[in-house]
Every structure is written in structure tokens, then in C-alpha cells.
Design an enzyme around this catalytic site. Structure first.
Site, short mmCIF file in Angstrom:
data_model
loop_
_atom_site.label_atom_id
_atom_site.label_comp_id
_atom_site.label_asym_id
_atom_site.label_seq_id
_atom_site.Cartn_x
_atom_site.Cartn_y
_atom_site.Cartn_z
N ASP A 297 60.72 64.94 -6.27
CA ASP A 297 61.27 66.28 -6.52
C ASP A 297 62.70 66.41 -5.96
O ASP A 297 63.05 65.74 -4.99
CB ASP A 297 60.34 67.29 -5.82
CG ASP A 297 60.69 68.72 -6.14
OD1 ASP A 297 60.71 69.06 -7.33
OD2 ASP A 297 60.93 69.49 -5.19
N GLU A 331 63.37 63.43 -10.25
CA GLU A 331 63.84 64.65 -10.91
C GLU A 331 65.27 64.91 -10.48
O GLU A 331 65.53 65.29 -9.33
CB GLU A 331 62.98 65.87 -10.51
CG GLU A 331 63.49 67.14 -11.15
CD GLU A 331 63.35 68.40 -10.29
OE1 GLU A 331 63.31 69.49 -10.87
OE2 GLU A 331 63.29 68.30 -9.05
#
Ligand SMILES: [Ca+2]
Ligand SMILES: [Ca+2]
Ligand SMILES: [Ca+2]
Ligand SMILES: [Ca+2]
Length: 605
Positions: A297, A331
Site C-alpha cells: 500500500d 500501489e
């Protein structure tokens, strides 16, 4: 809209495999749709490019155990901050879905051809922050145990075991950028850290203070509210000096890396203690649960130097643990291949989610730009070429494709908002074609949970995180789902849904033809308006040595032809004498040399 009417409309575009089975709307034994090719290699031997991903928020999937719906017990001294947050009528609260539910629904995913599941973070969260809950998992307090709303560490192990028994991999979503919001600033939150004293006209952000401003003596006075001093685990995370403490990010410049993500405590990722602490945390997770990989993330919000240490350390450790093909994808929220590729090359992370692909498909199929937007995207694939020690022969084939997600919203939402005012039928056709591009262009496909049931949504974030189990959220339940008469108030595990069946077919083709996974992609036709976009995917026999664990593949060349126009297109546009043998086409057309509107076809050369 009445489903029978939809069926008659569907005949014009019906998928070939549905045409051959006109009674598809009646109940069937799910097993007959089992799409995975019998030849799908055992999960331990597969590479990332072999996978069909399903990305799911466990809280919104299926609630098989209502006893854990409130998370930790209110009187659990260590975990009380992880108690509560349940409100099944509120889109920002816990809805009760859990690991037991995912385990129970594995056959549903297996039958759609899913070979890898990516779960939003499962570690223990702060249950409540600023009026909403940690149902999404991105507010971690304890990096050593599973959030009690989702189940126990033992239940996660069982889920992974059961998935592996079905030859399905499990990927965890991990965070190193921040923890839950525990640290406060007296200048923003008052002496006790519990309020807000920021000028209302400035909104509710703590303005970012740069390092240059800090050097001049301007800095925040950090405070941990009474009782919260030891909330985080491992214990080093409770040390305020492990964080940047510079206020909220405004997403640019220095603040993008050192600012708090809306108050979430931003870790001092340039500090060796933090680097090593995070490496140790995720080594422990690998050792205890043996996942098949990680999705990472907020990678853009951490300094590159951190990744250069973190990524090789974990890849090496996983190998030592016997997980030979353990991998990670990042990401990086950017639509620029030049920026995305920095993370799969310089930062040494194996690969990234391809936001640029999502952007190009949006331009081609929602905005009706020319198919050259796809050619322009793929012309930048060389940026991803790399060959460093832990990631040999990385290239654009290992990018992770998607059409929408839990932050930006679904592709179907984008279509529903288009000024082109697409009819429902055209929205269905465009969704199917976007999904085909996701599967058959270079890159690994990710199905965002609910897309296979025609979910649409009212936007991104909470609005795109609908329940698969019967929902009580009004703003979900008033949506008109595509290709079904059901709403999100119903149970939505329909194995007869057109989109579910199309994903099953796409997965089958993807697994059946290695060139669709590993073949070098060449764009052979694009134009400056909607129309044909054609590529070839080729494994040359000479390439076999380069396929690190897949030297077994024979030479194979496929051509994939997409028609983004609402008119029939002729294959002769490609100027080729021989277009090969038809493998599959999504829509029957009267003539063999034509591609029906908003459809695609695959040929073996
Ligand atoms: Ca539950
Ligand atoms: Ca904070
Ligand atoms: Ca950061
Ligand atoms: Ca709605």
C-alpha cells in the site's frame, strides 16, 4: 429493468459460450463452470503472470461467524481499541464479513477461474477513528495479529490452507507507510489531544510543516492521548521519534512522503530502526502465515531508499522459507509509466499495479478516444524492463492490470457517469470489453470483487465497497446493477451472472494459452478514433530460456482484436493475408472477417 427483456437484448452481443447454452439463466451446478484449465500448474510453481486475481474487502464479502462482529471484547485490556464499529446500515462501518466467510465461499471464486486472492489488510486495526471504522483494514495498531472482526490467526491459516488445497494463492495487502492515528499535535488537537482547535476556515487538517520550517524552530508538539501510550504492537511503534510528525500531507513535494495521510501516523521510513522494524514485522508474517505474496500500500508515500532495502530482504527471506515464487506488487498512484516504473526498477519492488492501463482503458471505452491511446500506453512498456539480482527479467508482462478499485471506484461507475449517456446494454458491452482488455493485453488481471455481479456504485472509496452478502446500506441498495434484476439488498453470489460467466471464460482462455500470459506483446493496429485495436502475443521458441521457471512453453503466437466502435469493423483493416484460426470471439457476427461492435476475437497464428 426486467431480466427477461435484458436477455433478449443480450442476444445481439451474447458471449459464444452462452449462446451454446441458451438456458443459462436457470440454476446450474456451479462445478460445471469450473474454468481453470486442468493444466494449471501447482501454486508453488506458478509465477505472478500465471494468476487471475480477485481483490476483496473481507468485511464486505460474507459473514459466516456473527460472534466476531464486534471485534475484540470491550473489556479486553490489550485490544479494547479494536472493539465495536459495527453498523451494517452505514457504508463507513464494519458489516461483519470475515475470514470464515471467505473460506466458505472459496468454491464460488474457484469456479470463476480465480487463482489468487488479494485481501485488504487483515492485521488488527483501531476500530474507530473520526466517526468511521477500520473495516477496510488500513488503520493498523497491531502488526502481529489478525483483526478480531475478521477472525483469529488460526482462521487465517485455515483460509490459506483451504485456498491452497484448491490451488489458489493468497496475497496480503501490507502497509509500511503509516499506522493508525494515535499521535496528535497539541497545536491541532489541544493539550489532551482529543479535540480540534484548527481554524474551521482551514478545514480539519493540521497544516504540513516542512523540514526547512522545522529548522527555523517551527514544529508540532506531539502528544499521545492518555491511555493510548501502548496501543501499538510491536512496542517500538509506540515511540514518537519513529514518526515524521510534520502534520497532514497535501500530496505534493516533501509532504507526499513525510506528511500524515489524513492524520494516520506517518512512519520515519528513513530511520534504520524503522526500516529494520518493518522488515522484521513482515518477515514474521511470512514465517507465520506463508502467504504467496504481498500487495504493498501507499508505496509512493515512502522514500525509495526504504524500498531498496525492504523489498530484497523480504524476497530473500520468503525464498528461505520455501516460498520460491513469493512476489510483491506496489500501489503507486500515478498514471505515468515513467513514475510507475521507478518502483519496479530503482526501488527493487518486483512490479506495480498499472494505473496507466486503467487510465488508457477509461479513455478508450468510457471517453471514446481513439484506440491509439492504448498504443501510446504500450509504447512506454520498455520503461519496465529491468534485470536486478532478485527480480530477473522484469518486464511489462508482469504489470498488474485493473479497471477500477476500492479507492477510485468501479469501471461500471465511470461508465454510468459518462456524458455519452450509455444505455444499460452498452454499459454491459463496454464493461465486458474492458475486462477482456484487462485479461488479454500484457499484464496480470485483477477482478475487483462485485464486478462479476454487475455492481456499479455511486463513486469511489466507501461508495465502491458494496456488500456481496445482503446489504442494509440504502445508498448501495438503490443502485441499478448491470445484467441482473437483483440489487445489493440480495445475496449476490450468482454463478449465472453474465459477468461471472464471462470472467470464467476469460480465465479459461488465459490459462489455456501461455502466450496470453507470457507472450511478448506487439501492437499491430490502432487508430485515431474508436475502432480496431489489435495486438499479437508471441512466445518465440528462443524465449523459452528467458522464462525463468516456465521453459516448458512451446512457441505460440496469438492475435487479439478488439473493436471499441459501435459499428462492425472488418478484419481486412489489418492488411494481413492470413489472420490465423479463430480461437474465440465474444460476439457472433454474420461474416468470419468481421468484428461485431464492442466485441473482441482471438486468433491463433
Ligand atoms: Ca463476522
Ligand atoms: Ca496522527
Ligand atoms: Ca510517508
Ligand atoms: Ca446509490
Amino acid at each position: 429493468m426486467n431480466f427477461i427483456k435484458k436477455c433478449s437484448l443480450l442476444t445481439a452481443i451474447s458471449l459464444a459460450f452462452i449462446t451454446s447454452n441458451p438456458s443459462y439463466a436457470t440454476a446450474q451446478t456451479p462445478e460445471i463452470f469450473k474454468a481453470k484449465a486442468a493444466s494449471l500448474a501447482p501454486y508453488q510453481q506458478r509465477e505472478l503472470q500465471d494468476e487471475v486475481f480477485y481483490f476483496v474487502l473481507p468485511d464486505r464479502f460474507y459473514n459466516a461467524d456473527t460472534s466476531n462482529d464486534l471485534g475484540a471484547a470491550a473489556d479486553d485490556k490489550k485490544r479494547a481499541a479494536s472493539h465495536g464499529g459495527l453498523d451494517t446500515t452505514h457504508k463507513g462501518m464494519y458489516h461483519g464479513g470475515d475470514l470464515a466467510g471467505l473460506t466458505e465461499k472459496l468454491p464460488y471464486l474457484d469456479n470463476m477461474g480465480v487463482s489468487a486472492i488479494w485481501l485488504t489488510p487483515v492485521l488488527r486495526n483501531r476500530a474507530m477513528q473520526a466517526g468511521t471504522s477500520g473495516y477496510h483494514g488500513y488503520w493498523i495498531l497491531d502488526f502481529t495479529e489478525i483483526d478480531p472482526h475478521l477472525g483469529s490467526n488460526a482462521e487465517l491459516k485455515n483460509f490459506i490452507d483451504q485456498a491452497h488445497k484448491r490451488n489458489i494463492k493468497v496475497f496480503f495487502d501490507i502497509i509500511t507507510n503509516h499506522t493508525a492515528d494515535v499521535i496528535k499535535y497539541k497545536e491541532c488537537h489541544g493539550e489532551d489531544g482529543l479535540g480540534w482547535i484548527v481554524d474551521a476556515a482551514q478545514g480539519t487538517d493540521c497544516p504540513f510543516i516542512s523540514m526547512a520550517q522545522m529548522a527555523e524552530g517551527n514544529q508540532y508538539t506531539t502528544i499521545i492521548p492518555k491511555g493510548d501510550e501502548a496501543l501499538k504492537s510491536p512496542a517500538w511503534l509506540n515511540d514518537i521519534s519513529m514518526y515524521h510528525n510534520q502534520g497532514d500531507s497535501f500530496w505534493h513535494g516533501e509532504s507526499a512522503v513525510r506528511g500524515d495521510f489524513s492524520g494516520l501516523d506517518d512512519l520515519y521510513t528513513g530511520n534504520p530502526t524503522v526500516v529494520n522494524g518493518m522488515i522484521d514485522i513482515y518477515k514474521d508474517i511470512i514465517e507465520e502465515f506463508k502467504p504467496d505474496g504481498f500487495r504493498i500500500d501507499t508505496v509512493k508515500h515512502v522514500n525509495i531508499e526504504f524500498w531498496q532495502l525492504f523489498s530484497p530482504a523480504l524476497l530473500k527471506f520468503a525464498k528461505e522459507q520455501g516460498i520460491n515464487n513469493f512476489t510483491m506488487f506496489a500501489e503507486v498512484y500515478s498514471y505515468e509509466p515513467e513514475i510507475l516504473s521507478r518502483y519496479s526498477t530503482e526501488a527493487k519492488i518486483p512490479t506495480v499495479l498499472d494505473f496507466a492501463f486503467q487510465g488508457a482503458v477509461t479513455k478508450a471505452l468510457i471517453e471514446q478516444q481513439g484506440t491509439e491511446v492504448l498504443a501510446q500506453l504500450f509504447a512506454k512498456d520498455h520503461f519496465y524492463q529491468s534485470n536486478h539480482k532478485y527480480i530477473p527479467n522484469t518486464n511489462a508482462n508482469s504489470l498488474v492490470n485493473f479497471t477500477g478499485n476500492h479507492d477510485m471506484g468501479r469501471f461500471a461507475y465511470g461508465l454510468s457517469q459518462s456524458p455519452h449517456n450509455y444505455s444499460e446494454q452498452e454499459q454491459i458491452d463496454r464493461n465486458l470489453l474492458a475486462n477482456a482488455m484487462m485479461f488479454f493485453s500484457r499484464g496480470v488481471p485483477v477482478i475487483y470483487y462485485g464486478d462479476e455481479q454487475g455492481f456499479v456504485g455511486d463513486g469511489g472509496d466507501q461508495a465502491s465497497r458494496q456488500d456481496m452478502m445482503p446489504s442494509l446500506v440504502d445508498s448501495y441498495n438503490d443502485d441499478d446493477l448491470l445484467a441482473t434484476d437483483l440489487t445489493t439488498a440480495d445475496d449476490n453470489f450468482d454463478t449465472n451472472h453474465l459477468f461471472y460467466r464471462s470472467f470464467a471464460k476469460y480465465s479459461q482462455l488465459y490459462q489455456q494459452y501461455p502466450a496470453l500470459r507470457f507472450g511478448q506483446q506487439t501492437v499491430i493496429y490502432a487508430e485515431d478514433k474508436p475502432g480496431i485495436f489489435a495486438i499479437t502475443r508471441e512466445i518465440k521458441s528462443a524465449d523459452n530460456n528467458e522464462l525463468k521457471s516456465n521453459g516448458k512453453y512451446k512457441a505460440q503466437k496469438l492475435m487479439v482484436v478488439f473493436n471499441t466502435a459501435i459499428t462492425t469493423q472488418k478484419l481486412s483493416a489489418l492488411g494481413a493475408k492470413n489472420n490465423g484460426t479463430l480461437v474465440y470471439r465474444s460476439t457472433e457476427s454474420s461474416k468470419a472477417n468481421e468484428i461485431a461492435p464492442l466485441s473482441f476475437a482471438i486468433y491463433q497464428m
